[in-house]
Every structure is written in C-alpha cells, then in structure tokens.
Design an enzyme around this catalytic site. Structure first.
Site, PDB file in Angstrom:
ATOM      1  N   ASP A  85     143.816 -36.402  17.224  1.00  0.00           N
ATOM      2  CA  ASP A  85     142.429 -36.519  17.691  1.00  0.00           C
ATOM      3  C   ASP A  85     141.722 -34.941  17.769  1.00  0.00           C
ATOM      4  O   ASP A  85     140.793 -34.543  17.235  1.00  0.00           O
ATOM      5  CB  ASP A  85     141.885 -37.182  18.731  1.00  0.00           C
ATOM      6  CG  ASP A  85     142.196 -38.682  18.892  1.00  0.00           C
ATOM      7  OD1 ASP A  85     143.490 -38.714  18.955  1.00  0.00           O
ATOM      8  OD2 ASP A  85     141.454 -39.433  18.695  1.00  0.00           O
ATOM      9  N   HIS A  88     147.318 -38.540  11.675  1.00  0.00           N
ATOM     10  CA  HIS A  88     146.655 -39.790  11.443  1.00  0.00           C
ATOM     11  C   HIS A  88     144.910 -39.489  11.515  1.00  0.00           C
ATOM     12  O   HIS A  88     144.259 -39.500  10.413  1.00  0.00           O
ATOM     13  CB  HIS A  88     146.793 -40.807  12.329  1.00  0.00           C
ATOM     14  CG  HIS A  88     147.902 -41.328  12.696  1.00  0.00           C
ATOM     15  ND1 HIS A  88     148.900 -41.755  11.988  1.00  0.00           N
ATOM     16  CD2 HIS A  88     148.997 -40.892  13.808  1.00  0.00           C
ATOM     17  CE1 HIS A  88     149.821 -42.342  12.430  1.00  0.00           C
ATOM     18  NE2 HIS A  88     150.234 -41.629  13.542  1.00  0.00           N
ATOM     19  N   ASN A 131     145.359 -48.458  17.252  1.00  0.00           N
ATOM     20  CA  ASN A 131     143.545 -48.170  17.836  1.00  0.00           C
ATOM     21  C   ASN A 131     143.281 -49.670  17.573  1.00  0.00           C
ATOM     22  O   ASN A 131     142.332 -50.068  18.284  1.00  0.00           O
ATOM     23  CB  ASN A 131     142.932 -47.398  16.660  1.00  0.00           C
ATOM     24  CG  ASN A 131     143.345 -45.935  17.011  1.00  0.00           C
ATOM     25  OD1 ASN A 131     143.526 -45.260  18.125  1.00  0.00           O
ATOM     26  ND2 ASN A 131     143.025 -45.232  15.879  1.00  0.00           N
ATOM     27  N   ASP A 143     139.854 -40.156  21.065  1.00  0.00           N
ATOM     28  CA  ASP A 143     140.416 -40.412  22.272  1.00  0.00           C
ATOM     29  C   ASP A 143     141.624 -39.520  22.448  1.00  0.00           C
ATOM     30  O   ASP A 143     142.631 -39.771  22.467  1.00  0.00           O
ATOM     31  CB  ASP A 143     141.144 -41.886  22.391  1.00  0.00           C
ATOM     32  CG  ASP A 143     142.092 -42.242  21.278  1.00  0.00           C
ATOM     33  OD1 ASP A 143     142.029 -41.553  20.138  1.00  0.00           O
ATOM     34  OD2 ASP A 143     142.654 -43.127  21.510  1.00  0.00           O
TER      35      ASP A 143
HETATM   36  C1  BDR Z   1     146.208 -43.688  15.924  1.00  0.00           C
HETATM   37  O1  BDR Z   1     146.653 -44.077  17.489  1.00  0.00           O
HETATM   38  C2  BDR Z   1     146.781 -42.899  18.192  1.00  0.00           C
HETATM   39  O2  BDR Z   1     147.747 -42.718  19.106  1.00  0.00           O
HETATM   40  C3  BDR Z   1     146.349 -41.746  17.365  1.00  0.00           C
HETATM   41  O3  BDR Z   1     145.514 -40.913  17.939  1.00  0.00           O
HETATM   42  C4  BDR Z   1     145.646 -42.181  16.240  1.00  0.00           C
HETATM   43  O4  BDR Z   1     144.237 -42.346  16.170  1.00  0.00           O
HETATM   44  C5  BDR Z   1     147.528 -43.859  15.303  1.00  0.00           C
HETATM   45  O5  BDR Z   1     148.108 -45.114  15.322  1.00  0.00           O
HETATM   46 CA    CA Z   2     143.141 -41.117  18.041  1.00  0.00          CA
END
Ligand code: BDR
Ligand code: CA
Length: 339
Positions: A43, A267, A194, A38
C-alpha cells in the site's frame, strides 16, 4: 495590423498566466483517484506511485482496517506522506472493522506495526476531520463522473459509502480494486486477503452496477520485485526511491518467509498502474460472484469468463506488461521533488 487589433481585444483581466494554464491542462488530463488503503508495505508503494505519477491526481487517501488495525494503517499512511513530502492530500480514517465479521489482520506479512522493518518519521499533519466514508461520498458527488476509486484493502469503506449514498454508483468513473483472483488464493487456498477479510463488503461492491476492474493475484504475481528491480530502484537515489527500496527490502523479508514466491509481488501498485496506464494491464470481462458462505471457500472471487451464472460485472486483470509497469514505477519514484 490584424495582430494589433487582436491584441487590443484581449481582456487582460481574463488572461490566465501560462503556468496556471499548464497546471489546469495537466489536471484536465489526469485521473482523479481516491486511494482507499490499509498500509501495509505494498500500500505504501502504491501511495508513492500515485503521488509521483503525472497521470494521477491523488484527491485523498482513505484508510481502513485490514493489514493492521485502523489506528496503525492510518498512522502509516500519514507517516508515508510525511516521509515522501506528500502535502495537501487529506488522509481520512474509515472503518475499524469489517461489516459483519471480526477483523483479521496480516501481521504475518506486514508485521505488528503494519510496516514492519521500515523507519518512518512522525506524521506531519493530523488525519482529516471527516470520516473516510463521508469524504469518499463528498468527493465523488463533487466531481461527477471524474473520480476513480482505487481500493487496495478490504472493501468496507467503499461498501459503506455505497450504502450511505447509493447515488455514487452512477457518479464514479470506475472502481479499480486490488483484490481477489480467478485461479487461487493467498490467505486460504481459495481466497485473497482483501476479499476474505470482508466478503460482504466485496459482494456489495461487485453487485453495485458500476464499472469494476478486479486486479487480483493472477495479475499481481507477475509484478515481482526481483533483485534486479530493487537494484534499479536503488540506482535512482531520490528520496522517494530510497524510501521505496527500504519498504521493498522489509516487505521481502516478511513475504518470502510466508509464501513460496521468489520475490515479493507489488500487489497494490498494480491497481494504480491500471488507472495511470490502462495498456499496462490486460483485462477480460467476466461475471465475478463473491463466496460469502463456503466452508473452505469464503472470500473466493468465483470468476465466470463464460458468464454462465450472470452477466459480466467486472473487468478481470489477466496479463501485466512488465516493462511498462516497472517503467511507470521507476519514473514515478524518480520524481524526487514534491508535486
Ligand atoms: C493484498 O493483501 C494485503 O496484505 C496487501 O496489502 C494487498 O492489498 C494482497 O492479497
Ligand atoms: Ca493493501
């Protein structure tokens, strides 16, 4: 004489040219993944890592609503591909909302566009005709036991793929997801973004009986893009590294003002890194249950390392080998030319 006899027995029609042979060998040794994402700054960095890393074969990029609405996350994925000269990898749009809930986005971190502060070219190719869920099912069944799903956004597409074709649970090599945590949340005190966006989808994924690795906040907060790391990325001076530097700097602005961290955590690349080089991420088996009800805890990944409430259903990432991780990231960004 013996050698001549052997040479005469070679059927030239069946001789595979060396470059093609090397390509086949490389493919046989790589990890086929579908990156379900996303974008989202981190990402986008995960896309660059997956593309540049020789241990990964990126079969498809599928998109989901999460950090931003589906139209924006899909466009961002396409634009990142255009910027990084990623060709031949389909980008398929998936679900535009969670299974049961209203969509809640992360504009406070990723901006109104989903990639705030980043300048990208127009997408070079249209999105794939197939829906992400159909493409996931088709690719998994087409490569039995070979495909690793790497979801780095809300788990809506993956849950729907399971519902549409339950056989994929037995055909996927592994699911290595970025989401959850065993100590803390980020969008609420208890929940990671997520999982919080679509807890029902997360519950379907964690109860499907397939191998799941949870790369959560406890791990990803060890992957901070400090000024030193940004300097090392900038020094590479390849097109991918220049793009990554731009993304990290923009992400930093949004992240540091929203969270009390000294530098932004990458992340999503951590999940890709776990597939590419499993030794870089240590894991411990646990039972992970998803809280779908809690007044204060909805979206929490309740992690039971003692397996009191159920048998182990996930490997939970605990420790990042930092140098290994950044080495992987930098090597991938250093590969300037398209693969
Ligand atoms: C996750 O939430 C999204 O904002 C980031 O892309 C990552 O996948 C981190 O909590
Ligand atoms: Ca993400």
């Amino acid at each position: 004489m013996g050698e001549i006899a052997i040479a005469r027995n070679i059927n030239v029609d069946r001789v595979v040219p060396v470059p093609a042979l090397l390509d086949r060998m490389r493919k046989a040794m790589t990890n086929k993944i579908i990156l379900d994402c996303d974008p989202g700054h981190d990402d986008a960095l995960a896309i660059l890592l997956a593309h540049g890393c020789p241990a990964i074969e990126l079969l498809a990029i599928t998109t989901v609503a999460g950090n931003q609405t589906l139209d924006k996350t899909t466009r961002n994925a396409q634009a990142v591909c255009a910027a990084a000269a990623i060709t031949g990898v389909p980008v398929a749009a998936g679900c535009d909302r969670p299974l049961l809930r209203e969509l809640r986005t992360a504009a406070h971190v990723h901006g109104e566009s989903g990639l705030g502060g980043v300048t990208l070219p127009e997408p070079a190719v249209p999105p794939a005709d197939a829906h992400a869920v159909d493409l996931i099912v088709e690719l998994v069944l087409g490569h039995p036991s070979e495909v690793t799903l790497v979801p780095i956004g809300p788990l809506t597409n993956i849950a729907l793929a399971l519902r549409r074709e339950p056989r994929i649970a037995g055909q996927v090599r592994e699911v290595v997801l970025m989401g959850g945590a065993h100590t803390r949340g980020n969008i609420t005190p208890a929940a990671e973004f997520n999982i919080w966006v679509d807890p029902e989808a997360a519950e379907a994924v964690f109860t499907a009986g397939w191998p799941v690795t949870m790369v959560g906040l406890d791990l990803t907060h060890q992957a901070l893009a400090t000024p030193d790391v940004v300097k090392r990325i900038a020094a590479l001076d390849t097109p991918a590294a220049r793009l990554a530097e731009q993304i990290v700097r923009a992400y930093q602005d949004g992240y540091v003002s929203a969270f009390h961290l000294p530098a932004p955590p990458l992340h999503d690349p951590c999940a890709v890194a776990r597939v590419a080089a499993p030794d870089v991420v240590d894991c411990v088996d646990a039972h992970v249950a998803i809280e779908t009800q809690g007044r204060w805890t909805a979206g929490m990944t309740v992690t039971d390392f003692d397996c009191r409430v159920g048998p182990a259903n996930a490997r939970v990432a605990t420790t990042l080998r930092r140098e290994g991780f950044w080495g992987l990231m930098l090597d991938s960004l250093a590969s300037a030319s398209p693969r």
